[in-house]
Scaffold this motif. Structure first.
Motif, PDB file in Angstrom:
ATOM      1  N   ASP A  88       7.808   9.946  -3.664  1.00  0.00           N
ATOM      2  CA  ASP A  88       7.261  11.251  -3.286  1.00  0.00           C
ATOM      3  C   ASP A  88       8.195  11.946  -2.301  1.00  0.00           C
ATOM      4  O   ASP A  88       8.705  11.311  -1.363  1.00  0.00           O
ATOM      5  CB  ASP A  88       5.886  11.112  -2.622  1.00  0.00           C
ATOM      6  CG  ASP A  88       4.816  10.613  -3.564  1.00  0.00           C
ATOM      7  OD1 ASP A  88       5.070  10.562  -4.787  1.00  0.00           O
ATOM      8  OD2 ASP A  88       3.729  10.260  -3.072  1.00  0.00           O
ATOM      9  N   TRP A 134      12.883   3.204 -11.095  1.00  0.00           N
ATOM     10  CA  TRP A 134      11.653   2.617 -10.590  1.00  0.00           C
ATOM     11  C   TRP A 134      12.002   1.534  -9.581  1.00  0.00           C
ATOM     12  O   TRP A 134      13.150   1.150  -9.429  1.00  0.00           O
ATOM     13  CB  TRP A 134      10.807   2.062 -11.729  1.00  0.00           C
ATOM     14  CG  TRP A 134      11.396   0.882 -12.440  1.00  0.00           C
ATOM     15  CD1 TRP A 134      11.173  -0.431 -12.149  1.00  0.00           C
ATOM     16  CD2 TRP A 134      12.299   0.907 -13.538  1.00  0.00           C
ATOM     17  NE1 TRP A 134      11.881  -1.231 -13.004  1.00  0.00           N
ATOM     18  CE2 TRP A 134      12.584  -0.430 -13.875  1.00  0.00           C
ATOM     19  CE3 TRP A 134      12.899   1.908 -14.280  1.00  0.00           C
ATOM     20  CZ2 TRP A 134      13.443  -0.780 -14.910  1.00  0.00           C
ATOM     21  CZ3 TRP A 134      13.742   1.553 -15.306  1.00  0.00           C
ATOM     22  CH2 TRP A 134      13.998   0.240 -15.614  1.00  0.00           C
ATOM     23  N   ASN A 176       3.459   2.932  -4.167  1.00  0.00           N
ATOM     24  CA  ASN A 176       3.274   4.015  -5.132  1.00  0.00           C
ATOM     25  C   ASN A 176       3.691   5.370  -4.581  1.00  0.00           C
ATOM     26  O   ASN A 176       3.656   6.360  -5.295  1.00  0.00           O
ATOM     27  CB  ASN A 176       1.826   4.062  -5.628  1.00  0.00           C
ATOM     28  CG  ASN A 176       0.847   4.366  -4.512  1.00  0.00           C
ATOM     29  OD1 ASN A 176       1.145   4.159  -3.341  1.00  0.00           O
ATOM     30  ND2 ASN A 176      -0.331   4.842  -4.872  1.00  0.00           N
ATOM     31  N   ARG A 177       4.121   5.447  -3.329  1.00  0.00           N
ATOM     32  CA  ARG A 177       4.505   6.724  -2.728  1.00  0.00           C
ATOM     33  C   ARG A 177       6.001   6.857  -2.463  1.00  0.00           C
ATOM     34  O   ARG A 177       6.450   7.926  -2.049  1.00  0.00           O
ATOM     35  CB  ARG A 177       3.754   6.900  -1.403  1.00  0.00           C
ATOM     36  CG  ARG A 177       2.246   6.930  -1.591  1.00  0.00           C
ATOM     37  CD  ARG A 177       1.519   7.168  -0.288  1.00  0.00           C
ATOM     38  NE  ARG A 177       1.955   8.431   0.287  1.00  0.00           N
ATOM     39  CZ  ARG A 177       1.933   8.677   1.599  1.00  0.00           C
ATOM     40  NH1 ARG A 177       1.483   7.791   2.442  1.00  0.00           N
ATOM     41  NH2 ARG A 177       2.358   9.846   2.059  1.00  0.00           N
ATOM     42  N   GLN A 189       0.818  -1.214   0.000  1.00  0.00           N
ATOM     43  CA  GLN A 189       0.000   0.000   0.000  1.00  0.00           C
ATOM     44  C   GLN A 189       0.854   1.268   0.000  1.00  0.00           C
ATOM     45  O   GLN A 189       0.339   2.352  -0.227  1.00  0.00           O
ATOM     46  CB  GLN A 189      -0.987   0.011   1.184  1.00  0.00           C
ATOM     47  CG  GLN A 189      -0.348   0.072   2.536  1.00  0.00           C
ATOM     48  CD  GLN A 189      -0.005  -1.281   3.151  1.00  0.00           C
ATOM     49  OE1 GLN A 189       0.165  -2.266   2.447  1.00  0.00           O
ATOM     50  NE2 GLN A 189       0.100  -1.329   4.458  1.00  0.00           N
TER      51      GLN A 189
END
Length: 94
Positions: free
Chosen positions: A43, A72, A39-40, A36
Motif C-alpha cells: 500500500d 509479491w 497484507n499492507r 498483521q
C-alpha cells in the motif's frame, strides 16, 4: 536490516519458471514483518520505519506490473523475508 545484530545477508536468485517466465527472488535476514501487517506492505504510504515514506514497494510493484510481471512477498521458514518479482521472458527479434 540495520536493526539486525550479527551477520546480515541479502540473497538474489533467478531461475526460469513455467511458460518462458523469469523468477527473481530477493531475500534477507532482516527482522521480518509482523503477520498483521503483511497484507499492507504494498500500500502506498504504509511503512514500518520511523522515517520511511512507504513508497518503495508500491512503486516497485507498479514498475514490475508495467512489464507484465507480478511482485509479491512470502515469509520463509528460515525467517528470511522474500520478495519475488515474476517476469514474462520475451525474445527479441533481430
Amino acid at each position: 536490516m540495520k536493526d539486525v545484530d550479527g551477520t546480515r545477508e541479502l540473497a538474489i536468485k533467478s531461475r526460469r519458471a513455467k511458460n518462458e517466465q523469469l523468477m527473481v527472488s530477493v531475500s534477507d535476514t532482516g527482522v521480518g514483518l509482523p503477520p498483521q501487517q503483511a497484507n499492507r506492505i504494498f500500500d502506498a504510504f504504509f511503512t514500518t520505519k520511523a522515517h520511511g515514506t512507504g513508497m518503495g514497494l508500491s512503486i516497485s510493484r507498479s514498475i514490475v506490473a508495467s512489464h507484465n510481471g507480478h511482485l509479491w512477498a512470502a515469509e520463509q521458514l528460515s525467517a528470511r523475508r522474500k520478495f519475488s518479482p515474476h517476469f514474462t521472458h520475451q525474445s527479441r527479434s533481430t
